[in-house]
Write a protein that holds these residues in place. Structure first.
Motif, PDB file in Angstrom:
ATOM      1  N   GLY A 187      -1.137   6.358   2.933  1.00 42.32           N
ATOM      2  CA  GLY A 187      -0.882   7.763   3.204  1.00 42.32           C
ATOM      3  C   GLY A 187       0.592   8.080   3.347  1.00 42.32           C
ATOM      4  O   GLY A 187       1.037   9.179   2.990  1.00 42.32           O
ATOM      5  N   ILE A 188       1.365   7.122   3.879  1.00 46.55           N
ATOM      6  CA  ILE A 188       2.819   7.323   3.964  1.00 46.55           C
ATOM      7  C   ILE A 188       3.386   7.496   2.556  1.00 46.55           C
ATOM      8  O   ILE A 188       4.196   8.395   2.302  1.00 46.55           O
ATOM      9  CB  ILE A 188       3.498   6.140   4.684  1.00 46.55           C
ATOM     10  CG1 ILE A 188       3.128   6.144   6.171  1.00 46.55           C
ATOM     11  CG2 ILE A 188       5.016   6.193   4.509  1.00 46.55           C
ATOM     12  CD1 ILE A 188       3.604   4.927   6.934  1.00 46.55           C
ATOM     13  N   GLY A 189       2.939   6.641   1.648  1.00 46.54           N
ATOM     14  CA  GLY A 189       3.379   6.769   0.262  1.00 46.54           C
ATOM     15  C   GLY A 189       2.899   8.066  -0.369  1.00 46.54           C
ATOM     16  O   GLY A 189       3.663   8.775  -1.035  1.00 46.54           O
ATOM     17  N   ALA A 190       1.613   8.406  -0.134  1.00 49.36           N
ATOM     18  CA  ALA A 190       1.039   9.625  -0.714  1.00 49.36           C
ATOM     19  C   ALA A 190       1.689  10.880  -0.144  1.00 49.36           C
ATOM     20  O   ALA A 190       1.824  11.894  -0.840  1.00 49.36           O
ATOM     21  CB  ALA A 190      -0.468   9.658  -0.479  1.00 49.36           C
ATOM     22  N   SER A 191       2.063  10.840   1.141  1.00 48.53           N
ATOM     23  CA  SER A 191       2.739  11.985   1.766  1.00 48.53           C
ATOM     24  C   SER A 191       4.176  12.109   1.281  1.00 48.53           C
ATOM     25  O   SER A 191       4.701  13.220   1.119  1.00 48.53           O
ATOM     26  CB  SER A 191       2.738  11.842   3.294  1.00 48.53           C
ATOM     27  OG  SER A 191       1.431  11.769   3.803  1.00 48.53           O
TER      28      SER A 191
ATOM     29  N   PHE B 246       0.813  -1.211   0.000  1.00 44.54           N
ATOM     30  CA  PHE B 246       0.000   0.000   0.000  1.00 44.54           C
ATOM     31  C   PHE B 246       0.849   1.265   0.000  1.00 44.54           C
ATOM     32  O   PHE B 246       0.369   2.326  -0.405  1.00 44.54           O
ATOM     33  CB  PHE B 246      -0.993  -0.011   1.171  1.00 44.54           C
ATOM     34  CG  PHE B 246      -2.364  -0.449   0.742  1.00 44.54           C
ATOM     35  CD1 PHE B 246      -3.362   0.473   0.541  1.00 44.54           C
ATOM     36  CD2 PHE B 246      -2.631  -1.779   0.490  1.00 44.54           C
ATOM     37  CE1 PHE B 246      -4.614   0.088   0.109  1.00 44.54           C
ATOM     38  CE2 PHE B 246      -3.878  -2.186   0.070  1.00 44.54           C
ATOM     39  CZ  PHE B 246      -4.876  -1.245  -0.126  1.00 44.54           C
ATOM     40  N   ILE B 247       2.086   1.175   0.441  1.00 43.18           N
ATOM     41  CA  ILE B 247       2.998   2.306   0.246  1.00 43.18           C
ATOM     42  C   ILE B 247       3.179   2.544  -1.244  1.00 43.18           C
ATOM     43  O   ILE B 247       3.141   3.685  -1.723  1.00 43.18           O
ATOM     44  CB  ILE B 247       4.354   2.045   0.920  1.00 43.18           C
ATOM     45  CG1 ILE B 247       4.206   1.978   2.441  1.00 43.18           C
ATOM     46  CG2 ILE B 247       5.357   3.138   0.541  1.00 43.18           C
ATOM     47  CD1 ILE B 247       5.506   1.675   3.159  1.00 43.18           C
ATOM     48  N   SER B 248       3.350   1.464  -1.987  1.00 44.36           N
ATOM     49  CA  SER B 248       3.561   1.589  -3.430  1.00 44.36           C
ATOM     50  C   SER B 248       2.325   2.122  -4.131  1.00 44.36           C
ATOM     51  O   SER B 248       2.431   2.807  -5.158  1.00 44.36           O
ATOM     52  CB  SER B 248       3.959   0.232  -4.033  1.00 44.36           C
ATOM     53  OG  SER B 248       2.854  -0.633  -4.135  1.00 44.36           O
ATOM     54  N   LEU B 249       1.128   1.816  -3.594  1.00 46.85           N
ATOM     55  CA  LEU B 249      -0.095   2.357  -4.175  1.00 46.85           C
ATOM     56  C   LEU B 249      -0.197   3.860  -3.947  1.00 46.85           C
ATOM     57  O   LEU B 249      -0.711   4.596  -4.783  1.00 46.85           O
ATOM     58  CB  LEU B 249      -1.325   1.663  -3.572  1.00 46.85           C
ATOM     59  CG  LEU B 249      -1.637   0.242  -4.049  1.00 46.85           C
ATOM     60  CD1 LEU B 249      -2.750  -0.359  -3.213  1.00 46.85           C
ATOM     61  CD2 LEU B 249      -2.014   0.236  -5.517  1.00 46.85           C
ATOM     62  N   GLY B 250       0.286   4.326  -2.785  1.00 44.47           N
ATOM     63  CA  GLY B 250       0.172   5.739  -2.449  1.00 44.47           C
ATOM     64  C   GLY B 250       1.197   6.637  -3.116  1.00 44.47           C
ATOM     65  O   GLY B 250       0.913   7.806  -3.405  1.00 44.47           O
ATOM     66  N   LEU B 251       2.381   6.114  -3.367  1.00 40.82           N
ATOM     67  CA  LEU B 251       3.470   6.952  -3.901  1.00 40.82           C
ATOM     68  C   LEU B 251       3.096   7.715  -5.179  1.00 40.82           C
ATOM     69  O   LEU B 251       3.333   8.927  -5.265  1.00 40.82           O
ATOM     70  CB  LEU B 251       4.715   6.094  -4.155  1.00 40.82           C
ATOM     71  CG  LEU B 251       5.602   5.813  -2.940  1.00 40.82           C
ATOM     72  CD1 LEU B 251       6.634   4.749  -3.272  1.00 40.82           C
ATOM     73  CD2 LEU B 251       6.304   7.096  -2.484  1.00 40.82           C
ATOM     74  N   PRO B 252       2.505   7.071  -6.205  1.00 38.70           N
ATOM     75  CA  PRO B 252       2.219   7.823  -7.431  1.00 38.70           C
ATOM     76  C   PRO B 252       0.992   8.716  -7.329  1.00 38.70           C
ATOM     77  O   PRO B 252       0.837   9.640  -8.132  1.00 38.70           O
ATOM     78  CB  PRO B 252       1.978   6.715  -8.476  1.00 38.70           C
ATOM     79  CG  PRO B 252       2.353   5.427  -7.820  1.00 38.70           C
ATOM     80  CD  PRO B 252       2.209   5.643  -6.349  1.00 38.70           C
ATOM     81  N   ASP B 253       0.083   8.438  -6.370  1.00 37.10           N
ATOM     82  CA  ASP B 253      -1.219   9.103  -6.365  1.00 37.10           C
ATOM     83  C   ASP B 253      -1.137  10.610  -6.167  1.00 37.10           C
ATOM     84  O   ASP B 253      -2.004  11.345  -6.637  1.00 37.10           O
ATOM     85  CB  ASP B 253      -2.119   8.490  -5.280  1.00 37.10           C
ATOM     86  CG  ASP B 253      -2.652   7.116  -5.668  1.00 37.10           C
ATOM     87  OD1 ASP B 253      -2.380   6.684  -6.807  1.00 37.10           O
ATOM     88  OD2 ASP B 253      -3.335   6.490  -4.848  1.00 37.10           O
TER      89      ASP B 253
END
Length: 396
Positions: free
Chosen positions: A135-139, A14-21
Motif C-alpha cells: 500500500g505504501i508503494g500503491a499510495s 512489496f513496495i516495488s509490487l505496489g508502485l506500478p499498480d
C-alpha cells in the motif's frame, strides 16, 4: 539474523509490487487525450497487465521450484522496472500495450512466492504489514504522478520516476541474493512434487475461495483504475485533483493494513475478512449519499480501509484452510484468479460506463461485494464441515 534481513527484503519487495499498480488509474485522465484514444481504452492496458500476471501466477510453483525465490524476485522486479522505463518513452497506445506485457509478467510469480512464504512462516500480523508496504508503494504512485502533472510535466515523467525507483530496488535485491540461498531449503521443504491442477480443483472450498479472490481484486482494481475517472467525468473534479484524491483510497488501504496487523492479535482471519466487508459496504453507502462532493473523500477512504484486511487475511488462511502441502500450489492459483478479476472486470466497467454513465460506479462495486460475501460464507461452511468431520473421526 538472516531471517530478519530476509523479512526486511520481502517488505521492500512489496513496495516495488505496489508502485506500478496505481499509476495507470491516476494518470489515465491525462493520458487518453495525449494518446488520442477513447477513455475506456485504459481497460485494455489493464487487461494485458493482468493477463501477464495471471499466467506467471498460475505457473509460479514450477518457476519458483526451478530458479528459487531470490532469482524470481530479482527477475520480476527487473521486468517491471524495464516496462516502466518503456512507458516513460512511449507516446502511442500500441507501445503501451507492448510494455504492459512484461509489467504483468513481472508481478505474478514473485507475488505468489512471497505471500506463501509469509503465510507459512510468519504470523498474520506480518501478512497485514507486508501488504501495508504494498500500500505504501500503491499510495506513492498517484502522489508522484500528481506531482509531475501539477508541475506541468507529462505523465511520461511520472512513469520514468517510478522506473528509476524500481531499478534501485533491483540493485538492492541483487545484493540480497545470498540471503535467499541461505533459506533455499525452506522454500522447497514443504512439497516434493508440483500439485496437478486437476487435483487442486477437487479440494473442498477451492472454487469458492477462487471466486472470493476474483471478486476482491475486481473491487480493488476497478476502484483504483476508474475512481479518478469517476471523479472527473461524473463529479466534475479536475484530473490533477482527482489523482490526489484517489491516492486517499490507497492511503486507506495502507493505513488499514498497518492497523490490521495489531487487530489480528485479537481477531482471527475470518473475523478480519468480515470486518473489511462491512467497512467497504459503508464506504459505498457514503459515496452515494446526496450531500455533494463532500462525501467523496471519506467514501473512497472507507472503501480502501475496508479492502485493507481482506486480501492479507484470505492469503494467510491458505495453509490453515487447505494444508501446508498444498499451500504454494493453491496460492499461485488464488493469485491467478485474483488477477483474472483485475483483467476482466475493470474493462467491463469501462465499457458499461462509456455506453451508460459513470454513475453506475458505486452500484457495480456493490454487486461484486455481495457476491464475494456469499462466497466467503460458503467457503467457511465447507471448511467447518471438514474440520467437524475430522474431529468426529478422531473421537471415534
Amino acid at each position: 539474523m538472516f531471517s530478519l534481513l530476509l523479512l526486511i527484503i520481502i517488505y521492500l519487495s512489496f513496495i516495488s509490487l505496489g508502485l506500478p499498480d496505481s499509476l495507470l488509474g491516476s494518470a489515465w485522465p491525462s493520458m487518453f487525450n495525449s494518446l488520442n484514444v477513447p477513455l475506456h481504452y485504459a481497460g485494455f492496458i489493464s487487461m494485458i497487465i493482468a493477463g501477464g500476471t495471471v499466467i506467471s501466477s498460475i505457473f509460479s510453483e514450477r518457476i519458483i521450484r526451478r530458479f528459487g525465490t531470490g532469482i524470481v524476485t530479482v527477475a520480476s522486479v527487473l521486468m517491471t522496472a524495464a516496462a516502466l522505463a518503456g512507458f516513460s518513452f512511449s507516446h502511442s497506445f500500441f507501445l503501451l500495450c507492448i510494455f504492459a506485457v512484461p509489467l504483468g509478467l513481472g508481478a505474478g510469480s514473485v507475488d505468489a512466492a512471497l505471500n506463501n512464504y509469509v503465510a507459512l512462516h510468519y504470523k498474520a500480523r506480518h501478512m497485514s504489514w507486508l501488504h501495508c508496504f504494498w500500500g505504501i508503494g500503491a499510495s506513492a504512485g498517484p502522489i508522484i504522478m500528481s506531482f509531475f502533472l501539477i508541475h506541468q510535466h507529462s505523465w511520461n515523467s511520472g512513469y520514468g520516476a517510478i522506473g528509476i525507483i524500481q531499478f534501485c530496488l533491483v540493485f538492492l535485491l541483487i545484493i540480497s541474493l545470498p540471503l535467499w540461498k541461505n533459506n533455499k531449503s525452506t522454500e522447497n521443504s514443504e512439497q516434493n512434487n508440483p500439485v496437478k491442477f486437476s487435483k487442486i480443483f477437487r479440494i473442498a472450498g477451492v472454487k469458492e475461495v477462487l471466486i472470493a479472490f476474483f471478486c476482491y481484486c475486481s473491487i480493488e482494481m476497478t476502484v483504483g483504475l476508474w475512481g479518478a475517472s469517476y471523479l472527473v467525468m461524473e463529479k466534475g473534479i479536475s484530473p490533477e485533483i482527482a489523482a490526489q484524491w484517489i491516492a486517499l483510497y490507497y492511503i486507506g488501504i495502507t493505513a488499514g493494513r498497518f492497523i490490521s496487523g495489531f487487530i489480528t492479535m485479537k481477531l482471527n482471519n475470518r473475523q478480519m475478512i468480515h470486518l473489511g466487508q462491512i467497512i467497504i459496504g459503508c464506504g459505498i453507502i457514503i459515496l452515494v449519499l446526496p450531500f455533494g462532493n463532500i462525501t467523496l473523500l471519506p467514501g473512497f477512504f472507507m472503501i480502501g480501509l475496508g479492502c485493507a484486511p481482506i486480501f492479507p487475511s484470505l492469503l494467510h488462511a491458505t495453509p490453515e484452510n487447505f494444508g501446508k502441502e498444498y499451500s504454494q500450489a493453491i496460492m499461485g492459483i488464488q493469485m491467478g484468479s485474483a488477477y483474472i478479476g483485475t483483467m476482466i472486470m475493470p474493462p467491463i466497467f469501462g465499457w458499461l460506463a462509456s455506453h451508460m454513465s459513470f454513475s453506475i460506479f458505486p452500484i457495480f462495486i456493490g454487486i461484486i461485494l455481495i457476491i464475494k460475501i456469499i462466497m466467503v460464507e460458503v467457503l467457511n461452511r465447507k471448511i467447518n464441515r471438514i474440520e467437524y468431520n475430522e474431529l468426529k473421526r478422531d473421537l471415534i
